[in-house]
Design a protein around this motif. Structure first.
Motif, PDB file in Angstrom:
ATOM      1  N   UNK A 293       0.835  -1.198   0.000  1.00  0.00           N
ATOM      2  CA  UNK A 293       0.000   0.000   0.000  1.00  0.00           C
ATOM      3  C   UNK A 293       0.872   1.251   0.000  1.00  0.00           C
ATOM      4  N   UNK A 294       0.256   2.370  -0.322  1.00  0.00           N
ATOM      5  CA  UNK A 294       0.944   3.656  -0.329  1.00  0.00           C
ATOM      6  C   UNK A 294       0.191   4.624   0.579  1.00  0.00           C
ATOM      7  N   UNK A 295       0.925   5.400   1.364  1.00  0.00           N
ATOM      8  CA  UNK A 295       0.312   6.350   2.291  1.00  0.00           C
ATOM      9  C   UNK A 295      -0.290   7.511   1.502  1.00  0.00           C
ATOM     10  N   UNK A 296      -1.622   7.669   1.621  1.00  0.00           N
ATOM     11  CA  UNK A 296      -2.315   8.764   0.934  1.00  0.00           C
ATOM     12  C   UNK A 296      -2.596   9.933   1.857  1.00  0.00           C
ATOM     13  N   UNK A 297      -2.654   9.681   3.166  1.00  0.00           N
ATOM     14  CA  UNK A 297      -2.938  10.758   4.110  1.00  0.00           C
ATOM     15  C   UNK A 297      -2.677  10.303   5.532  1.00  0.00           C
ATOM     16  N   UNK A 298      -2.380  11.267   6.409  1.00  0.00           N
ATOM     17  CA  UNK A 298      -2.115  10.998   7.824  1.00  0.00           C
ATOM     18  C   UNK A 298      -2.846  12.056   8.632  1.00  0.00           C
ATOM     19  N   UNK A 299      -3.615  11.631   9.635  1.00  0.00           N
ATOM     20  CA  UNK A 299      -4.310  12.610  10.475  1.00  0.00           C
ATOM     21  C   UNK A 299      -4.444  12.101  11.896  1.00  0.00           C
ATOM     22  N   UNK A 300      -4.407  13.036  12.833  1.00  0.00           N
ATOM     23  CA  UNK A 300      -4.613  12.672  14.224  1.00  0.00           C
ATOM     24  C   UNK A 300      -6.068  12.281  14.419  1.00  0.00           C
ATOM     25  N   UNK A 301      -6.322  11.169  15.098  1.00  0.00           N
ATOM     26  CA  UNK A 301      -7.685  10.688  15.274  1.00  0.00           C
ATOM     27  C   UNK A 301      -7.823  10.177  16.694  1.00  0.00           C
ATOM     28  N   UNK A 302      -8.473  10.997  17.554  1.00  0.00           N
ATOM     29  CA  UNK A 302      -8.580  10.664  18.982  1.00  0.00           C
ATOM     30  C   UNK A 302      -7.174  10.461  19.545  1.00  0.00           C
ATOM     31  N   UNK A 303      -6.897   9.276  20.115  1.00  0.00           N
ATOM     32  CA  UNK A 303      -5.590   9.043  20.726  1.00  0.00           C
ATOM     33  C   UNK A 303      -4.674   8.233  19.807  1.00  0.00           C
ATOM     34  N   UNK A 304      -5.069   8.068  18.573  1.00  0.00           N
ATOM     35  CA  UNK A 304      -4.248   7.336  17.616  1.00  0.00           C
ATOM     36  C   UNK A 304      -4.041   8.200  16.377  1.00  0.00           C
ATOM     37  N   UNK A 305      -3.293   7.668  15.447  1.00  0.00           N
ATOM     38  CA  UNK A 305      -3.077   8.326  14.160  1.00  0.00           C
ATOM     39  C   UNK A 305      -3.738   7.472  13.084  1.00  0.00           C
ATOM     40  N   UNK A 342       4.652   7.316   0.861  1.00  0.00           N
ATOM     41  CA  UNK A 342       5.531   6.222   1.277  1.00  0.00           C
ATOM     42  C   UNK A 342       4.893   4.866   0.983  1.00  0.00           C
ATOM     43  N   UNK A 343       5.703   3.905   0.545  1.00  0.00           N
ATOM     44  CA  UNK A 343       5.226   2.552   0.278  1.00  0.00           C
ATOM     45  C   UNK A 343       5.410   1.685   1.521  1.00  0.00           C
ATOM     46  N   UNK A 344       4.347   0.972   1.872  1.00  0.00           N
ATOM     47  CA  UNK A 344       4.345   0.106   3.043  1.00  0.00           C
ATOM     48  C   UNK A 344       3.679  -1.216   2.696  1.00  0.00           C
ATOM     49  N   UNK A 345       3.645  -2.090   3.683  1.00  0.00           N
ATOM     50  CA  UNK A 345       2.902  -3.342   3.544  1.00  0.00           C
ATOM     51  C   UNK A 345       1.868  -3.407   4.662  1.00  0.00           C
ATOM     52  N   UNK A 346       0.621  -3.682   4.299  1.00  0.00           N
ATOM     53  CA  UNK A 346      -0.477  -3.754   5.263  1.00  0.00           C
ATOM     54  C   UNK A 346      -0.924  -5.205   5.398  1.00  0.00           C
TER      55      UNK A 346
END
Length: 358
Positions: A293-305, A342-346
């Motif tokens: 997978x590729x990271x399309x967006x990052x946001x703070x969500x409650x106590x996690x990301x 960024x490219x990752x593996x989910x």
């Protein structure tokens, strides 16, 4: 007596088609995105907007049935709490609560005595002489609720009753409102866009999108088995439609997913973002669902990301879903050095996936 509302309202290009019932002692939450028709429904039931077709009645008493019958708001046994409370600035808290009673012909002494009892009930007896501008948001909300309930309405309408409160006040006032609603033996219709208000306060949810009901049921059922993307977002789940063959589901919008319990035919599959794990390199072992997978967006969500992912460029063991949400800790964000693109593996365990008929 049950409230029956068969609502058909046409306004310009928008049409509301909503069949709704509210039983005595029941709290029903009308939930939906902006423009879904929630406020139109509430205004129609309140007698502030005539319906185009259908009918509204409380038991055998008809409130609205075009073209012959229409009872205006002041001839319907309702209490309303609006989003901004609409308290009269020139009246004290006591006089605000007494206003509805006086408007219905109650004498001044009786109206004030009843208003005083209600202010005591909502914990504001010492603020009887206070004007609205000197009240906090939570106090104003309780005065508005007392004013609505003082007339002993058969139906209580709450229009985004907590929306005007700041975050530090909302939790406390939500709990207080829930206690008042438990003691109220009339019918309550809550209009909100906040899923937490609906989940905490309501016995039953009616989800409206584009003027139509898309899902209805107890909060726990809605939270476990969403049936639209909007509802899935409300309850924080990844949701897909697909066709199941044994333990494989081919997703309608692309991708393939392995499930633990065999199924057949058209299904929904749902799982929480917290069930998704992210790795910088292909993981060892044999996870049933592994996708580049590729990271399309990052946001703070409650106590996690919350990380929004799209399929990566390198081929995987099976086609990846078109979008994927993962919830990870801030420590994991640092360990992975997460950046958009960024490219990752989910990975996702098959046992974490819930499947139910579409």
């Amino acid at each position: 007596m049950t409230l029956y509302a068969d609502l058909h309202v046409t306004r310009d290009a928008f049409r509301l088609d909503l069949d709704l019932t509210v039983e005595p002692g029941e709290v029903v939450a009308l939930l939906g995105p902006n423009g879904a028709g929630k406020t139109t429904a509430l205004r129609a039931i309140a007698g502030l907007l005539p319906i185009t077709d259908g009918s509204i009645r409380l038991g055998d008493i008809l409130w609205d049935e075009p073209p012959k019958t229409f009872r205006s708001a002041d001839h319907r046994p309702i209490g309303v709490v609006f989003q901004d409370y609409l308290l009269f600035d020139h009246l004290s808290a006591l006089e605000n609560v007494a206003f509805g009673l006086r408007a219905r012909g109650t004498d001044k002494r009786t109206a004030r005595a009843t208003a005083a009892r209600w202010l005591e009930t909502v914990g504001l007896a010492e603020y009887a002489r206070t004007r609205p501008r000197s009240l906090s948001g939570g106090q104003a909300q309780r005065v508005a609720l007392a004013r609505a309930l003082a007339t002993s309405p058969d139906l209580l309408l709450l229009d985004e009753p907590l929306a005007a409160l700041d975050a530090s006040t909302t939790l406390h006032i939500r709990a207080e409102l829930g206690q008042h609603l438990q003691r109220y033996d009339g019918r309550t219709l809550l209009v909100t866009h906040d899923p937490l208000d609906a989940m905490v306060l309501a016995d039953r949810l009616v989800i409206v999108e584009n003027g139509k009901v898309v899902q209805e049921g107890p909060p726990t059922e809605i939270a476990r088995r969403p049936r639209t993307e909007y509802v899935a977002q409300l309850v924080g789940l990844n949701l897909y439609r697909g066709t199941a063959t044994g333990t494989t589901v081919n997703l309608t919008d692309g991708g393939k997913l392995t499930i633990a319990t065999p199924s057949e035919g058209k299904v929904f599959v749902a799982f929480p973002p917290s069930a998704v794990s992210l790795y910088p390199e292909p993981p060892t072992g044999t996870p049933r669902n592994t996708w580049p997978m590729q990271v399309a967006g990052i946001e703070q969500h409650a106590h996690t990301v919350r990380v929004r992912l799209t399929p990566g460029r390198s081929p995987g063991r099976s086609p990846a879903p078109a979008t994927l949400l993962a919830d990870i800790t801030t420590a994991a964000v640092a360990d992975l050095h997460l950046t958009p693109g960024q490219n990752l593996h989910a990975t996702l365990k098959a046992t974490e996936v819930q499947t139910y008929p579409a």
